[in-house]
Design an enzyme around this catalytic site. Structure first.
Site, mmCIF file in Angstrom:
data_model
loop_
_atom_site.group_PDB
_atom_site.id
_atom_site.type_symbol
_atom_site.label_atom_id
_atom_site.label_comp_id
_atom_site.label_asym_id
_atom_site.label_seq_id
_atom_site.Cartn_x
_atom_site.Cartn_y
_atom_site.Cartn_z
ATOM 1 C CG PHE A 14 -1.832 1.171 1.350
ATOM 2 C CD1 PHE A 14 -2.638 1.559 0.288
ATOM 3 C CD2 PHE A 14 -1.896 1.910 2.525
ATOM 4 C CE1 PHE A 14 -3.481 2.668 0.404
ATOM 5 C CE2 PHE A 14 -2.734 3.012 2.642
ATOM 6 C CZ PHE A 14 -3.536 3.387 1.581
ATOM 7 C CG LEU A 41 0.392 -14.457 7.781
ATOM 8 C CD1 LEU A 41 0.275 -14.640 6.266
ATOM 9 C CD2 LEU A 41 1.400 -13.349 8.077
ATOM 10 C CB SER A 53 0.030 1.283 10.118
ATOM 11 O OG SER A 53 -0.720 2.506 10.084
ATOM 12 C CE LYS A 83 -5.491 -17.780 22.284
ATOM 13 N NZ LYS A 83 -6.922 -17.483 22.173
ATOM 14 N NE ARG A 84 -3.163 -19.109 14.196
ATOM 15 C CZ ARG A 84 -3.578 -17.905 13.807
ATOM 16 N NH1 ARG A 84 -4.618 -17.346 14.411
ATOM 17 N NH2 ARG A 84 -2.973 -17.266 12.833
ATOM 18 C CE1 TYR A 123 0.402 5.549 11.877
ATOM 19 C CE2 TYR A 123 0.948 7.585 13.023
ATOM 20 C CZ TYR A 123 1.327 6.350 12.523
ATOM 21 O OH TYR A 123 2.620 5.913 12.685
ATOM 22 C CE1 TYR A 137 -5.094 -12.379 21.064
ATOM 23 C CE2 TYR A 137 -6.077 -10.181 21.147
ATOM 24 C CZ TYR A 137 -6.068 -11.479 20.651
ATOM 25 O OH TYR A 137 -7.022 -11.877 19.759
ATOM 26 N NE ARG A 164 6.767 9.306 6.536
ATOM 27 C CZ ARG A 164 6.911 8.162 7.188
ATOM 28 N NH1 ARG A 164 7.264 8.160 8.450
ATOM 29 N NH2 ARG A 164 6.715 7.005 6.581
#
EC number: 4.1.1.35
Length: 312
Positions: A14, A41, A53, A83-84, A123, A137, A164
């Site tokens: 992006f 994913l 981002s 976590k997985r 943002y 988490y 920027r």
């Protein structure tokens, strides 16, 4: 990769470009996946650097919903992955969580001063809630998290048109255009060179510090000083042009990096001028590359097949 790690880069391009990593393609420790973190994913990893981002105002204002989704759904997906597979996740947060600060310099204890419905909110608030998710988490699922609050950074391979301060000024100076300063130019910023930031991220990831840490350069300059410095380094005759102030533009930005120094033994080491010269050199090369590789489509002559009438 030079240390023997296998690195999988996940990017939807992006704001990134394949050219930024093409010199690694084919390396046995490198893999590139064209994927958007807004979609789940499934891969096996030990550490996740969640850097996804858009980060420059024109990029995130161009698509505020995408920015929000990346920082919310994308962060949840990455935390779910962590976590997985039992991985540690480092969130690339931002100095923007402090908004337009009423405290100077900004330390990690400051809660911020953010407009939740302004043009930058997608943002600022996206990153704030991403931090909240990390600690939820950690508390509920025992996921190991690291949070870096990154202050303004620049260097080679940054997008030339990302809007920027540094890229704008360098590009304008190289092209002999006026350097555009929004407002009076008295707003302050503190810029760190990209290699300092990368070192800080790696040290933080491999530390046992789970609370947020500022990573930035405490050397503060006004926007006007930057414009003058870049003009001088480029050797440009460009004039400085003042435009009306941008909405919710923070007036002061300076990290308090006591925590990073004390707990990580980290501080920026690349002098501003040295970093700027490297960035200027890269931008010069990029402009040459663009000039030499411009594809200008030529109109094709219409081909009429014999024996057939063409109906328009």
């Amino acid at each position: 990769m030079m240390d023997g790690h296998e690195v999988t880069v996940v990017d939807n391009f992006f704001t990134g470009r394949k050219r930024n990593v093409e010199h690694w393609i084919g390396h046995e420790n490198f893999e590139l996946i064209n994927h958007d973190v807004v979609e789940p994913l499934y891969i096996e990893v030990d550490q996740i650097y969640h850097l996804a981002s858009p980060a420059s105002p024109p990029n995130y204002m161009y698509n505020p919903i995408k920015t929000l989704k990346t920082n919310t759904i994308g962060t949840l997906n990455m935390l779910g992955l962590a976590k997985r597979v039992g991985a540690r996740l480092l969130l690339a947060s931002t100095s923007e969580v402090y908004g337009d600060p009423e405290v100077h310099p900004q330390s990690e204890e400051y809660w911020g001063h953010v407009n939740p419905i302004g043009p930058r909110a997608c943002y600022d608030e996206g990153k704030r809630v991403a931090e909240t998710m990390c600690y939820a988490y950690m508390k509920q699922e025992g996921v190991e998290v690291r949070v870096a609050r990154i202050f303004n950074t620049f260097g080679p391979r940054m997008h030339m048109n990302d809007g920027r301060v540094v890229s704008n000024f360098i590009l304008q100076a190289l092209q002999g255009e006026p350097l555009t300063v929004y407002g009076s130019g008295s707003q302050t910023r503190a810029f760190q060179y990209v290699s300092d930031l990368v070192n800080g991220l790696v040290v933080l990831m491999n530390s046992n510090v789970s609370s947020p840490v500022n990573l930035g350069n405490p050397e503060e300059h006004t926007i006007l000083e930057f414009a003058q410095l870049i003009k001088d380094l480029v050797g440009s005759g460009s004039e400085i042009q003042f435009l009306s102030e941008a909405q919710d533009d923070p007036q002061k930005r300076k990290p308090d990096i006591k925590k990073a120094k004390l707990m990580l033994g980290w501080e920026p080491v690349v002098p501003l001028e040295e970093g700027l010269n490297k960035a200027i050199h890269y931008f010069r090369k990029e402009l040459e590359y663009q000039a030499n590789n411009q594809y200008i489509p030529k109109p094709k002559p219409a081909r009429i097949k014999k024996g057939r009438t063409r109906h328009n």
